[in-house]
Scaffold this active site. Structure first.
Site, PDB file in Angstrom:
ATOM      1  N   ASN A  68       0.861  -1.186   0.000  1.00  0.00           N
ATOM      2  CA  ASN A  68       0.000   0.000   0.000  1.00  0.00           C
ATOM      3  C   ASN A  68       0.898   1.236   0.000  1.00  0.00           C
ATOM      4  O   ASN A  68       1.503   1.557   1.015  1.00  0.00           O
ATOM      5  CB  ASN A  68      -0.896  -0.043   1.255  1.00  0.00           C
ATOM      6  CG  ASN A  68      -1.699   1.231   1.444  1.00  0.00           C
ATOM      7  OD1 ASN A  68      -1.787   2.064   0.537  1.00  0.00           O
ATOM      8  ND2 ASN A  68      -2.272   1.395   2.624  1.00  0.00           N
ATOM      9  N   LYS A 100       0.058   4.290  -0.267  1.00  0.00           N
ATOM     10  CA  LYS A 100      -0.577   5.463   0.346  1.00  0.00           C
ATOM     11  C   LYS A 100      -0.345   6.705  -0.536  1.00  0.00           C
ATOM     12  O   LYS A 100      -0.287   6.569  -1.754  1.00  0.00           O
ATOM     13  CB  LYS A 100      -0.062   5.661   1.777  1.00  0.00           C
ATOM     14  CG  LYS A 100      -0.174   4.381   2.612  1.00  0.00           C
ATOM     15  CD  LYS A 100       0.066   4.597   4.066  1.00  0.00           C
ATOM     16  CE  LYS A 100      -0.054   3.259   4.792  1.00  0.00           C
ATOM     17  NZ  LYS A 100       0.065   3.393   6.232  1.00  0.00           N
ATOM     18  N   HIS A 158      -9.566   1.108   5.478  1.00  0.00           N
ATOM     19  CA  HIS A 158      -8.231   1.356   6.045  1.00  0.00           C
ATOM     20  C   HIS A 158      -8.365   2.352   7.201  1.00  0.00           C
ATOM     21  O   HIS A 158      -9.158   3.293   7.133  1.00  0.00           O
ATOM     22  CB  HIS A 158      -7.289   1.892   4.967  1.00  0.00           C
ATOM     23  CG  HIS A 158      -5.863   1.914   5.455  1.00  0.00           C
ATOM     24  ND1 HIS A 158      -5.392   2.909   6.271  1.00  0.00           N
ATOM     25  CD2 HIS A 158      -4.831   1.052   5.269  1.00  0.00           C
ATOM     26  CE1 HIS A 158      -4.117   2.651   6.564  1.00  0.00           C
ATOM     27  NE2 HIS A 158      -3.758   1.539   5.965  1.00  0.00           N
ATOM     28  N   GLU A 196      -6.694   4.795   8.116  1.00  0.00           N
ATOM     29  CA  GLU A 196      -6.514   6.220   7.776  1.00  0.00           C
ATOM     30  C   GLU A 196      -7.789   6.797   7.161  1.00  0.00           C
ATOM     31  O   GLU A 196      -8.123   7.955   7.374  1.00  0.00           O
ATOM     32  CB  GLU A 196      -5.299   6.376   6.853  1.00  0.00           C
ATOM     33  CG  GLU A 196      -4.008   6.151   7.634  1.00  0.00           C
ATOM     34  CD  GLU A 196      -2.877   5.542   6.841  1.00  0.00           C
ATOM     35  OE1 GLU A 196      -2.898   5.592   5.595  1.00  0.00           O
ATOM     36  OE2 GLU A 196      -1.960   4.981   7.485  1.00  0.00           O
ATOM     37  N   GLU A 234      -5.193  -4.947  10.908  1.00  0.00           N
ATOM     38  CA  GLU A 234      -4.176  -3.910  11.082  1.00  0.00           C
ATOM     39  C   GLU A 234      -4.450  -3.133  12.371  1.00  0.00           C
ATOM     40  O   GLU A 234      -5.235  -2.162  12.355  1.00  0.00           O
ATOM     41  CB  GLU A 234      -4.210  -2.932   9.909  1.00  0.00           C
ATOM     42  CG  GLU A 234      -3.874  -3.552   8.577  1.00  0.00           C
ATOM     43  CD  GLU A 234      -3.334  -2.503   7.601  1.00  0.00           C
ATOM     44  OE1 GLU A 234      -2.186  -2.640   7.182  1.00  0.00           O
ATOM     45  OE2 GLU A 234      -4.053  -1.542   7.293  1.00  0.00           O
ATOM     46  N   GLY A 275       2.669   2.195  10.812  1.00  0.00           N
ATOM     47  CA  GLY A 275       3.635   3.276  10.617  1.00  0.00           C
ATOM     48  C   GLY A 275       4.374   3.699  11.870  1.00  0.00           C
ATOM     49  O   GLY A 275       4.985   4.761  11.917  1.00  0.00           O
ATOM     50  N   SER A 303       3.575  -2.099  10.461  1.00  0.00           N
ATOM     51  CA  SER A 303       5.028  -2.132  10.677  1.00  0.00           C
ATOM     52  C   SER A 303       5.664  -3.471  10.292  1.00  0.00           C
ATOM     53  O   SER A 303       6.590  -3.954  10.954  1.00  0.00           O
ATOM     54  CB  SER A 303       5.376  -1.758  12.120  1.00  0.00           C
ATOM     55  OG  SER A 303       4.971  -0.417  12.380  1.00  0.00           O
TER      56      SER A 303
END
Ligand code: PGA
Length: 257
Positions: free
Chosen positions: A12, A14, A97, A99, A168, A174, A215
């Site tokens: 991904n 992003k 996701h 985000e 996730e 991240g 991560s």
């Protein structure tokens, strides 16, 4: 991997990589990635690079995913991309996701509408679920993840190859703070497959591919691939470098035997 489910390694990207940078990265990766025949590799570029990346991997087995889509197939929705516009370029579409949920206010209900639209257009949703740090510290991981899965799939009938789920944990994305592999495995197995079994039966639950994300690096990827209920990885940061993404894919290939 301990099962017959084909492992997935998905990158991904992003909101990274301008068009030219995306081209350079694909050219550097596609040969070695394509050699990992036991792994389904998915690249998920930002929209401006989507078609170009799809063309560059066309002679290979690498698949393409989109990072987002709207639930309507067309209309006055400035700035949005519909699932029907992705048909022919993508096989997969990310949905839910963290985000999108936290920064763009996507509720479980929006995720459900998008997921249904993705399926309706013959694309495969890559549904992301996961608890945030506060929820984890309150001991609510199972409840939060189970609800996200159940609401997203409410009212659908589907065959297992038409769905991929990524667990996730938000606090692991991240941050360099990956979830312990055994803990991730139990969320994937007990919680996510548990909900799938209730909704669709044991056979479907056992056949849906469930990835871990958060991560993942070349150094830790193998420890996830060795877990019985984890069928691969959704990779953010480490998918932006050819070396690390190739190493992660090779780790999946090695475990797939
Ligand atoms: P990360 O991102 O690998 O950089 O933690 C994962 C993701 O958001 O899918």
């Amino acid at each position: 991997m301990l099962t017959s489910r084909t492992p997935i390694v998905a990158g991904n990207w992003k909101m990274h990589l301008a068009w030219r940078e995306a081209i350079d990265l694909v050219r550097a990766m596609r040969g070695p990635l394509n050699q990992c025949k036991k792994v389904e590799v998915i690249l998920i570029p930002p929209f401006p690079a989507l078609v170009t990346v799809a063309e560059l991997v066309q002679p290979t087995a690498i698949r393409i995913g989109a990072q987002n889509c709207h639930w309507e197939s067309k209309g006055a929705f400035t700035g949005e991309v519909s699932p029907s516009m992705l048909v022919g370029t993508c096989r997969y579409v990310l949905v839910g996701h963290s985000e999108r949920r936290s920064l763009f206010g996507e509720s479980d209900e929006v995720v459900r509408k998008k997921l249904a639209a993705i399926l309706q257009h013959g694309l495969v949703p890559l549904l992301c679920v996961g608890e945030n740090l506060a929820q984890r510290e309150e001991g609510r991981t199972s409840e939060v993840v189970a609800t996200q899965v159940a609401v997203a799939l409410d009212g659908l009938s589907l065959s297992p190859e038409r769905l991929v789920i990524a667990y996730e944990p938000v606090w692991a994305i991240g941050t360099g703070r990956a979830c312990a592999p055994a803990a991730a495995n139990s969320v994937c197995g007990l919680v996510i497959r548990g909900v799938l079994a209730e909704l669709f039966g044991e056979q479907t639950a056992a056949a849906v591919r469930i990835l871990y994300g958060g991560s993942v690096t070349a150094a830790n990827a193998r420890s996830y691939f060795e877990q019985a209920d984890i069928d691969g990885a959704l990779v953010g940061g480490a998918s932006l470098q050819a070396d690390s993404f190739i190493a992660i894919t090779r780790a999946a290939q090695a475990v797939a035997g």
